[in-house]
Enzyme design. Sequence first.
Site, PDB file in Angstrom:
ATOM      1  N   HIS A 103     -38.646   6.807 -26.123  1.00 30.88           N
ATOM      2  CA  HIS A 103     -38.858   6.959 -27.568  1.00 30.88           C
ATOM      3  C   HIS A 103     -37.513   7.007 -28.298  1.00 30.88           C
ATOM      4  O   HIS A 103     -37.474   7.250 -29.498  1.00 30.88           O
ATOM      5  CB  HIS A 103     -39.605   8.260 -27.875  1.00 30.88           C
ATOM      6  CG  HIS A 103     -41.058   8.276 -27.490  1.00 30.88           C
ATOM      7  ND1 HIS A 103     -41.866   7.163 -27.541  1.00 30.88           N
ATOM      8  CD2 HIS A 103     -41.861   9.284 -27.079  1.00 30.88           C
ATOM      9  CE1 HIS A 103     -43.097   7.501 -27.164  1.00 30.88           C
ATOM     10  NE2 HIS A 103     -43.110   8.776 -26.862  1.00 30.88           N
ATOM     11  N   TYR A 193     -50.012  -2.232 -33.263  1.00 28.25           N
ATOM     12  CA  TYR A 193     -51.217  -1.511 -32.861  1.00 28.25           C
ATOM     13  C   TYR A 193     -52.452  -2.134 -33.532  1.00 28.25           C
ATOM     14  O   TYR A 193     -53.475  -2.373 -32.887  1.00 28.25           O
ATOM     15  CB  TYR A 193     -51.071  -0.039 -33.283  1.00 28.25           C
ATOM     16  CG  TYR A 193     -52.212   0.860 -32.883  1.00 28.25           C
ATOM     17  CD1 TYR A 193     -52.141   1.626 -31.729  1.00 28.25           C
ATOM     18  CD2 TYR A 193     -53.359   0.969 -33.678  1.00 28.25           C
ATOM     19  CE1 TYR A 193     -53.179   2.470 -31.361  1.00 28.25           C
ATOM     20  CE2 TYR A 193     -54.400   1.800 -33.324  1.00 28.25           C
ATOM     21  CZ  TYR A 193     -54.309   2.545 -32.160  1.00 28.25           C
ATOM     22  OH  TYR A 193     -55.349   3.372 -31.801  1.00 28.25           O
ATOM     23  N   PHE A 229     -60.358   1.247 -26.025  1.00 30.73           N
ATOM     24  CA  PHE A 229     -60.179   2.695 -26.160  1.00 30.73           C
ATOM     25  C   PHE A 229     -61.186   3.463 -25.307  1.00 30.73           C
ATOM     26  O   PHE A 229     -60.817   4.377 -24.567  1.00 30.73           O
ATOM     27  CB  PHE A 229     -60.289   3.122 -27.634  1.00 30.73           C
ATOM     28  CG  PHE A 229     -60.059   4.589 -27.811  1.00 30.73           C
ATOM     29  CD1 PHE A 229     -58.780   5.129 -27.709  1.00 30.73           C
ATOM     30  CD2 PHE A 229     -61.118   5.450 -28.045  1.00 30.73           C
ATOM     31  CE1 PHE A 229     -58.560   6.492 -27.845  1.00 30.73           C
ATOM     32  CE2 PHE A 229     -60.909   6.815 -28.187  1.00 30.73           C
ATOM     33  CZ  PHE A 229     -59.623   7.334 -28.091  1.00 30.73           C
ATOM     34  N   MET A 232     -60.343   3.197 -21.641  1.00 30.54           N
ATOM     35  CA  MET A 232     -59.104   3.898 -21.280  1.00 30.54           C
ATOM     36  C   MET A 232     -59.243   5.405 -21.422  1.00 30.54           C
ATOM     37  O   MET A 232     -58.660   6.167 -20.664  1.00 30.54           O
ATOM     38  CB  MET A 232     -57.951   3.408 -22.148  1.00 30.54           C
ATOM     39  CG  MET A 232     -57.072   2.417 -21.414  1.00 30.54           C
ATOM     40  SD  MET A 232     -55.639   1.969 -22.389  1.00 30.54           S
ATOM     41  CE  MET A 232     -54.778   3.532 -22.527  1.00 30.54           C
TER      42      MET A 232
END
Length: 286
Positions: A103, A193, A229, A232
């Site tokens: 990050h 995204y 989603f 996962m």
Amino acid sequence: SIEKISWEYKGITLLQNVTKETLDVMPNFQIRDDDIVVASFPKTGTNWLLDIIGKILRAAGKTDSSTDSLIAPGLLEAKLPTATQPGYVTLADMPSPRLVVTHLPIQLAPNGISKPQNKVKILVPMRNPKDTAVSLFHFGKKILELMGMTDDVPWEEFAHNFTNGKVLYGPFEDHVLGWWQMRDDPHFLFLKYEDMKKDLLSAVKTIVAFLEFNLDEPTIKGIAEASTFTNMKADMDNSKLAERQMIARKGIIGDWKNMFTPDQSKAFDAWYEEKLAGTGIMFDFE
Ligand code: PPS
């Protein structure tokens, strides 16, 4: 609040699990030719991308490790609460191909990432800052809980801090613009995204091509299907790693509408206009 466990280094807010000693050695951390790097601002889809890459590597016969062990070393620069050493120490002894996750803003990242050579591949997920802020707000509370503390910062204050750069790994705009400078460098792939959410199959195809693997259509479709989603979340919620269990929350575009007041939204729009308009980075807020 998160301030209890964070500190500032060269204007960047970091968790205390990222130390000065680590930052000092970061520029010279050895990036390998066949490393795959995910460089992201928190909560922009890091783990989603990691899981997809892990599935691609397994399908291509490049690794036999499970998803959990792929992310086990965690962040390059941090020592996860459940780990005994920072990620970079663990990574140094890992076999290739490695998945390196950070990050860090570009100016603190290893030279092998900020000035990439040879074949290293770097993927940068990006997400609209309103949803990123909401996701990070909820996540911050969970991290503190995991560490036995409570987060008393109200959303109002968090949203204000986000646009003032007082946010983990922030300022957001500096982080994003730092990586965005590399948009024309062929070592880099930027993925939004929102685009992944709208057409995951195309995103997986793009990633497979970028990583230069040859997978057939049914395999690619299978990876996309396993990376929704819902699919996962089941996998993450069942993980043995506490950090991984905290990742899958809502996984939607536009959750910001459930948090932002009209005034907060206006303030964010003004900030966005000032800092990111004209940079070529366009987010979909839906
Ligand atoms: S971290 O902790 O910074 O590494 O978090 P990161 O993985 O970058 O981002 C977490 C958010 O990504 C969402 N997520 C997904 N969205 C869509 N599809 C899939 N498969 C998926 N997996 C994770 C996760 O839910 C977090 O977003 P929010 O908005 O909080 O739900």
